[in-house]
Every structure is written in structure tokens, then in C-alpha cells.
Write an enzyme that holds these catalytic residues in place. Structure first.
Site, short mmCIF file in Angstrom:
data_model
loop_
_atom_site.label_atom_id
_atom_site.label_comp_id
_atom_site.label_asym_id
_atom_site.label_seq_id
_atom_site.Cartn_x
_atom_site.Cartn_y
_atom_site.Cartn_z
N ARG A 228 132.74 -48.48 42.13
CA ARG A 228 131.62 -49.42 42.12
C ARG A 228 130.77 -49.29 43.37
NH1 ARG A 228 128.34 -50.31 39.11
NH2 ARG A 228 130.04 -50.27 37.59
N LYS B 153 111.86 -55.58 55.04
CA LYS B 153 112.13 -56.32 53.79
C LYS B 153 113.21 -55.58 53.01
CE LYS B 153 107.43 -58.16 53.65
NZ LYS B 153 106.12 -58.16 52.97
N ASP C 205 96.30 -55.93 59.10
CA ASP C 205 97.04 -56.70 58.12
C ASP C 205 96.12 -57.34 57.09
OD1 ASP C 205 99.52 -57.71 57.12
OD2 ASP C 205 98.99 -59.67 57.93
#
Length: 295
Positions: free
Chosen positions: A99, A134, A221
Site C-alpha cells: 500500500r 501547498k 501576485d
């Protein structure tokens, strides 16, 4: 041992402990100790393969004598039906690592595949694609490695390897000028060599950074491509430039055309879909091993 390997070992240990707890009772109850088998990883979806090196490290962490037979390598463009690797090991190792290996490789291959799509859009431009922070908690290492395998660049691994003065830092500090001055003093007196990046929200912010200097990179930004082009022209090579915010596969080329040095996109990681891979036994080896252990 490299820093990457040290961090990876910590991840492997924690992940196996999370999954195994006080024992893999499903395996312990029905598989004789010492039984040997072969694991085969099959590709079920066209993708950019990632996680091969990590898969080998996971298996060899659990059982150093594992024989790992690689048929592909990280970064390969692969098609459904191909075999990524085979591994000869104890059945206990195969079942307990299954897994973790699949989770890593499926997730990493999805990120590498998406990253390759982004880098494909940047062919012919000087602009490079960056990832962000992130990431999935405690899984940043393989996720950022997958971006690298897919052809992207890692931005910063955490809060420790670059100063990034974002809007909150700037606002709390009282303005761009004050934030840059304090950051510059910090680098000179506490952490020499640490780069300083400053987030700007307008052309006026860019002009303030140009007036004070003492930074290495300017982030643009949530600029439109037209605003980014104006900012890049004003900066004129004095600082590295990075466009960020709302950039995707549909508009990334418009930003690359501005001449910006970097584009950062959290989507490389948080929008990636895991790839379909399957793990199965070389059954003849497994059956032979079980039969032999029962004699």
C-alpha cells in the site's frame, strides 16, 4: 546519507508504523514465515512514471536483501500494460509494503504527469515552472520530488530555506520598505546567503521594491498578463521575477510571453489526480514458496 534520504526514511518509518501497528495480522495468520514471492507493478494508465527510486528504498528499508528489477525509470513516459518493476522478497515484505509503494507511486506519477503538461506549455520560453508549499502534510518530500521528475523546479521546501515577504508579513510590518529593510538586516546578521523574495500586489508595489532594492526576486501576485508584462519591463532584469495566482494550463503561455522568469502554481500538486497502477504477485513463485515452506 543525504538529507533527502534521511527525510525519506523518517517518512517510510512513520507510514509503515501507521499501517502495521502491532502487526499485519492478515498476513501473520495465514502466510508461513520465510515464504518468498515476487511483486510486480503494472501500469494501467498512460502517464509520466514517478516514484521508482522511492519504491525501491521502501522495499529495501523493510528488507535490505530485496532483489529489485527495474523495467522503467523515473520520468519515463509509459503506457498502460507495461511493467514498471519486479521485486523478489519475502511475502511479508511484499504485503506490508504494497500500500505504501502504491500510494507513493500513484500520487507521484499523477503529479509528474500534470507537471509535464505544464512544462510542455513553456517550450520555447525562458520561463520555468515552480511548485509551492501547498502540499499534503508530511508528504511534501515525494510530492516535490514528483514535480522535479515531471520537469518542474522546486521553489522552497519550507519556511526555512528562503525569505518570502508575503502580504501578511508586509502588512504586519507596516509596509514593503520596512519589511525589506528588516529582512535584509536579518540576512546580513543572522542567516547570510538566504534569498529574499517580495510579494507585490500592484505596479506601485513594484516601484517601491525597485526604489529600495535589497531583494532577490519579485513576486507578481494575481497580476493579469498585461500587468505582469508591465512589471517585467519596469524591473528590467534587476531582480528575478515570479508570476503567481490563478495560473493554469489555459493561461500559462500568456504569462510566459511576458518574459517572467518563473511561474509558481500550487495546482501542480493539489490539482493532480493519482494514476492507476496495480500490484500483483508472480503467483508461480508464491505458490512454490508456500508449498516448500509446508513440506
Amino acid at each position: 546519507m543525504s538529507s533527502f534520504d534521511e527525510q525519506l526514511i523518517l517518512l517510510i518509518k512513520a507510514a509503515l508504523a501507521e499501517d502495521t501497528g502491532d502487526g499485519d495480522h492478515s498476513t501473520l495468520c495465514c502466510i508461513p514465515a520465510g515464504a518468498k514471492g515476487r511483486a510486480i507493478l503494472k501500469i494501467k494508465q498512460d502517464c509520466i512514471l514517478a516514484g521508482m527510486a522511492i519504491a525501491e528504498k521502501i522495499l529495501k528499508y523493510q528488507e535490505p536483501s530485496v532483489k529489485f528489477i527495474a523495467h522503467k525509470k523515473d520520468g519515463d513516459a509509459v503506457t498502460a500494460g507495461e511493467i514498471a518493476f519486479e521485486a523478489d522478497a519475502s511475502v511479508y515484505t511484499i504485503l506490508q509494503c504494497e500500500r505504501l509503494v502504491l500510494n507513493c507511486m500513484q500520487r507521484m506519477s499523477g503529479i509528474a504527469t500534470l507537471t509535464r503538461q505544464y512544462t510542455g506549455k513553456l517550450q520555447g520560453y525562458k520561463t520555468k515552472i515552480l511548485d509551492t508549499r501547498k502540499t499534503t502534510p508530511n508528504f511534501r518530500l515525494p510530492e516535490k520530488e514528483a514535480v522535479r521528475i515531471g520537469g518542474g523546479l522546486n521553489h522552497r521546501m519550507g519556511l526555512y530555506d528562503m525569505i518570502m515577504l508575503k502580504d501578511n508579513h508586509i502588512d504586519y510590518c507596516g509596509g514593503i520598505e520596512q519589511a525589506i529593510e528588516r529582512a535584509y538586516h536579518y540576512v546580513q546578521t543572522v542567516r547570510p546567503g538566504l534569498k529574499i523574495e517580495v510579494e507585490t500586489r500592484s505596479i506601485e508595489d513594484v516601484k517601491k521594491v525597485l526604489a529600495i532594492g535589497k531583494a532577490d526576486r519579485v513576486m507578481l501576485d494575481n497580476y493579469t498578463p498585461e500587468q505582469a508584462a508591465e512589471a517585467v519591463a519596469l524591473i528590467n532584469g534587476r531582480f528575478e521575477t515570479e508570476a503567481s495566482g490563478g495560473i493554469n494550463l489555459d493561461n500559462i503561455e500568456a504569462y510566459a510571453k511576458t518574459g517572467v522568469d518563473f511561474i509558481s502554481a500550487g495546482a501542480l500538486i493539489h490539482q493532480a489526480k493519482s494514476v492507476d497502477l496495480s500490484w500483483y504477485f508472480g503467483m508461480s513463485l508464491f505458490i512454490a514458496a508456500i508449498a516448500g515452506s509446508c513440506d
